[in-house]
Design an enzyme around this catalytic site. Sequence first.
Site, PDB file in Angstrom:
ATOM      1  N   GLU A  63      71.620 -69.409  28.433  1.00 25.90           N
ATOM      2  CA  GLU A  63      70.653 -68.414  27.946  1.00 25.90           C
ATOM      3  C   GLU A  63      71.195 -67.847  26.642  1.00 25.90           C
ATOM      4  O   GLU A  63      71.905 -66.837  26.613  1.00 25.90           O
ATOM      5  CB  GLU A  63      70.425 -67.356  29.020  1.00 25.90           C
ATOM      6  CG  GLU A  63      69.862 -67.988  30.297  1.00 25.90           C
ATOM      7  CD  GLU A  63      69.788 -67.031  31.484  1.00 25.90           C
ATOM      8  OE1 GLU A  63      70.095 -65.838  31.317  1.00 25.90           O
ATOM      9  OE2 GLU A  63      69.427 -67.493  32.582  1.00 25.90           O
ATOM     10  N   HIS A 153      69.091 -61.716  29.115  1.00 24.01           N
ATOM     11  CA  HIS A 153      68.997 -63.064  29.663  1.00 24.01           C
ATOM     12  C   HIS A 153      67.818 -63.796  29.025  1.00 24.01           C
ATOM     13  O   HIS A 153      67.040 -63.219  28.271  1.00 24.01           O
ATOM     14  CB  HIS A 153      68.785 -63.021  31.183  1.00 24.01           C
ATOM     15  CG  HIS A 153      69.987 -62.603  31.952  1.00 24.01           C
ATOM     16  ND1 HIS A 153      70.731 -63.475  32.719  1.00 24.01           N
ATOM     17  CD2 HIS A 153      70.577 -61.381  32.076  1.00 24.01           C
ATOM     18  CE1 HIS A 153      71.733 -62.821  33.274  1.00 24.01           C
ATOM     19  NE2 HIS A 153      71.663 -61.550  32.908  1.00 24.01           N
ATOM     20  N   GLU A 217      64.666 -60.291  30.326  1.00 22.81           N
ATOM     21  CA  GLU A 217      64.399 -61.721  30.211  1.00 22.81           C
ATOM     22  C   GLU A 217      63.728 -61.984  28.866  1.00 22.81           C
ATOM     23  O   GLU A 217      62.606 -61.549  28.614  1.00 22.81           O
ATOM     24  CB  GLU A 217      63.504 -62.194  31.357  1.00 22.81           C
ATOM     25  CG  GLU A 217      64.115 -62.000  32.741  1.00 22.81           C
ATOM     26  CD  GLU A 217      65.277 -62.939  33.024  1.00 22.81           C
ATOM     27  OE1 GLU A 217      65.433 -63.925  32.274  1.00 22.81           O
ATOM     28  OE2 GLU A 217      66.014 -62.688  33.997  1.00 22.81           O
TER      29      GLU A 217
END
Length: 343
Positions: A63, A153, A217
């Site tokens: 990531e 992430h 995210e």
Amino acid sequence: MLTARPGAFIDAALTAPHAFQADQWHQSSMTFTHHMPGVVRIQPDSPTVSRCVVLSSGIHGDETAPIELIDGLLADILSGALIPTVPLLLIIGHAEAIKAHTRFIEDNLNRLFGGWNQEKNEEHHLANQLQQAVSDFFAAQPASMQRWHLDLHSAIRDSFHYMFGVIPTTSKATDVRPLAALLNDAQMDASVLSQSPSPTFSWYSANHHDALAATLEMGRVAPLYENDMREYAPLNQTLRTLLSETALPSTLTPMRFYRVTRTLTKHTEQFALTFSSSAKNFTPFQQGECLATDEGMSTHAEQDGEVVIFPNANVPVGHRAGLLATPFRPDADQPLYVNTTSA
């Protein structure tokens, strides 16, 4: 000493531990402490904002957009283009997984922040080091300072919300409106409020140090230096605001909100998801639809519009195989608690 060259922090983070030399220096009224390859503490001589911040990345090695974002922040701090007014801890986490361009080597690092680990492999050792680094950082700050931790992430699957945050639950009732407003300012599409403890890095800081914390995210995984960082310009700017401005954003709209209702847990090797393995995060279901089976047991959607997040049947027995959540609209004039039972 680290330089302002873009990529310098990434290179340092990937240095083999036996070749790394700890360093500390003073520059532009700040003390920089580089005591681990991927960990740098920045302490202003006279912080002007009562806030201290942890920004972490690379907890999963593939990531990479968050890693590049953190590297860019440090490069600008070292060059003088960004002057933080708050104590700051920057982390690029899992060097071996980053070099292998894989999520982890043996164990999912982001499930190892529940406390001290027996150091049976690299991930357990690293989780202990990172927990200690965060604890030492917060302990060095005045107790009156508001604590923040954003763990960055990238998702491993497509999503109906390209960027979103997961705010962990804690045993203490904490109004997370300041955190949600910051994510909204960063143009995150959604915030997900968890309902049960999970040993993630952001949960560690929230639960053990009363930090306003979230797992962010950011888009999709990609090889290092192959991310289109223009996608993350709003988040980049918001992080700079967090590090340097006294006043923070306060608006909660138009971001969407979800509250986790249940966790899908893989109890046996017979566990299976009944929908496509390529289903996007936030795929909605109709009431009564079967979502998963596990050795004679089945899980069904409890109401129309219940969504699945992070579905993954290929996890070890006993681990989370997905989250189920429902949308809701918070009242911006009332405290927003993650775990309604602790409010």
